[in-house]
Design an enzyme around this catalytic site. Structure first.
Site, PDB file in Angstrom:
ATOM      1  N   ARG A   1      -8.676  11.969   6.082  1.00 46.72           N
ATOM      2  CA  ARG A   1      -8.521  12.430   4.708  1.00 46.72           C
ATOM      3  C   ARG A   1      -7.512  13.561   4.681  1.00 46.72           C
ATOM      4  NH1 ARG A   1     -10.274   8.277   3.350  1.00 46.72           N
ATOM      5  NH2 ARG A   1     -12.081   7.807   2.032  1.00 46.72           N
TER       6      ARG A   1
ATOM      7  N   ASP B   1      -1.181   9.548   7.044  1.00 49.32           N
ATOM      8  CA  ASP B   1      -1.423   8.420   6.146  1.00 49.32           C
ATOM      9  C   ASP B   1      -2.268   8.805   4.934  1.00 49.32           C
ATOM     10  OD1 ASP B   1      -1.324   5.515   5.571  1.00 49.32           O
ATOM     11  OD2 ASP B   1      -3.475   5.575   5.946  1.00 49.32           O
TER      12      ASP B   1
ATOM     13  N   GLU C   1      -2.524  12.055  -4.057  1.00 52.28           N
ATOM     14  CA  GLU C   1      -1.792  10.826  -3.761  1.00 52.28           C
ATOM     15  C   GLU C   1      -1.223  10.204  -5.036  1.00 52.28           C
ATOM     16  OE1 GLU C   1      -4.504   8.401  -1.431  1.00 52.28           O
ATOM     17  OE2 GLU C   1      -4.147   9.653   0.330  1.00 52.28           O
TER      18      GLU C   1
ATOM     19  N   HIS D   1      -1.166   5.864   2.638  1.00 53.76           N
ATOM     20  CA  HIS D   1      -2.611   5.608   2.731  1.00 53.76           C
ATOM     21  C   HIS D   1      -2.873   4.113   2.904  1.00 53.76           C
ATOM     22  CE1 HIS D   1      -6.688   7.566   1.715  1.00 53.76           C
ATOM     23  NE2 HIS D   1      -6.878   6.529   2.508  1.00 53.76           N
TER      24      HIS D   1
END
Length: 321
Positions: free
Chosen positions: A233, A257, A262, A281
């Site tokens: 996370r 990632d 986001e 992600h």
């Protein structure tokens, strides 16, 4: 008709899942209105039967007026964005899909290990920009990989890594010691792992307990030139500290990632560093994994609508009290 709301962009789109939903006769409503913080869930929740959660949080406020709701199900593994106590108080089971995407995430971690070891993204940019910058990398065989979180994903990654000659160490307060012994994995405190690993890969839940776990202090304990992967996370890593360590050379590379916001704000200096790699992600984004996750969600919805309790229900014990 059963109304299923989802804030997950991938639910119901891949493999056998669309056909299964159609067979069930459910009305799948996508809450993907980017102009609204909850994607539009509040506009639809009043007569919804099921909420399938993506990255949009499911909070106590989400449940206001959800008089027909029967369950909250995560399209994925991490439930740190679901207020489980609030769901329990409302009598709602909360489920997720453990292990369904573990191999997909582990394979991306391996890809990022190779990408950092051999400067693959940098080589691509060098060639396509008309240059010919041949950077000397390193081989992964014989290196030490520190896995932070030896759960389903961590175990898959360990198997992959050991298969190419990497020595694995791990940290996990609830480590499967039989698995560790079988695969010759040394279980260490985080501080000792950081000082021993050439690569550190994060596979832990987010939330306040792990917020900024990787910070200036912990990065200082890492081997000079070691490299970091975050497939967990965004809040687990302090990006300011990572950018500083990349600039000083103490960190030899980073692959990220997951992000706090986001898409992320790319004006942050870490996004301009040549030894940093970023993916959107996409750890779980394989056809196989998305289908597996979707089929698990469909199975649990069907169980709930039939009056049963799914085996993946996270608050079953509390609901029985």
């Amino acid at each position: 008709m059963v109304k299923v709301l989802t804030t997950s962009p991938g639910f119901g789109k891949h493999g056998r899942v669309p056909d299964r939903i159609a067979e069930m006769g459910w009305d799948l409503v996508r809450c993907d209105d980017a102009s609204k913080p909850d994607g539009g869930v509040s506009d639809q929740i009043a007569d919804a039967d099921i909420l399938v959660v993506g990255l949009v949080p499911a909070t106590a406020e989400t449940l206001v007026g959800a008089d027909n709701l029967k369950a909250v199900i995560k399209h994925g593994v991490g439930v740190d964005n679901i207020d489980i106590p609030a769901c329990t108080a409302a009598g709602l089971p909360v489920c997720n899909t453990p292990a369904a995407n573990a191999n997909a995430v582990a394979e991306l971690a391996m890809g990022l290990l190779y990408a950092m070891a051999r400067f693959i993204p940098q080589g691509h940019v060098s060639v396509t920009s008309g240059k010919w910058d041949r950077r000397v990398g390193t081989e992964l065989s014989g290196k030490v990989l520190g896995i932070v979180g030896l759960g389903n994903i961590g175990k898959k990654l360990a198997r992959h890594a050991i298969g190419v000659g990497i020595k694995v160490v791990a940290t996990d307060p609830y480590a499967d010691m039989d698995f560790a012994k079988e695969h010759d994995i040394e279980i260490l405190p985080l501080e000792d792992l950081l000082g021993k690993a050439d690569y550190v890969s994060l596979h832990i839940f987010g939330g306040k307990d792990n917020a900024a776990l990787i910070n200036r202090e912990t990065i200082a304990k890492m081997k000079p030139g070691s490299k970091l992967i975050n497939l967990a996370r965004g809040e687990v890593v302090d990006l300011d500290a990572v950018a500083e360590a990349l600039e000083s050379g103490h960190l030899g590379g980073v692959a990220i990632d997951a992000y706090v916001t986001e898409p992320p704000e790319t004006s942050h200096p870490v996004f301009g560093h040549p030894n940093a790699i970023f993916t959107p992600h996409s750890g779980a984004d394989t056809k196989e994994a998305v289908e597996n996750v979707g089929l698990m969600v469909v199975e649990d919805i069907a169980t709930i609508l039939d009056g049963g309790t799914p085996k993946r229900c996270l608050n079953a014990a509390e609901l029985k009290k």
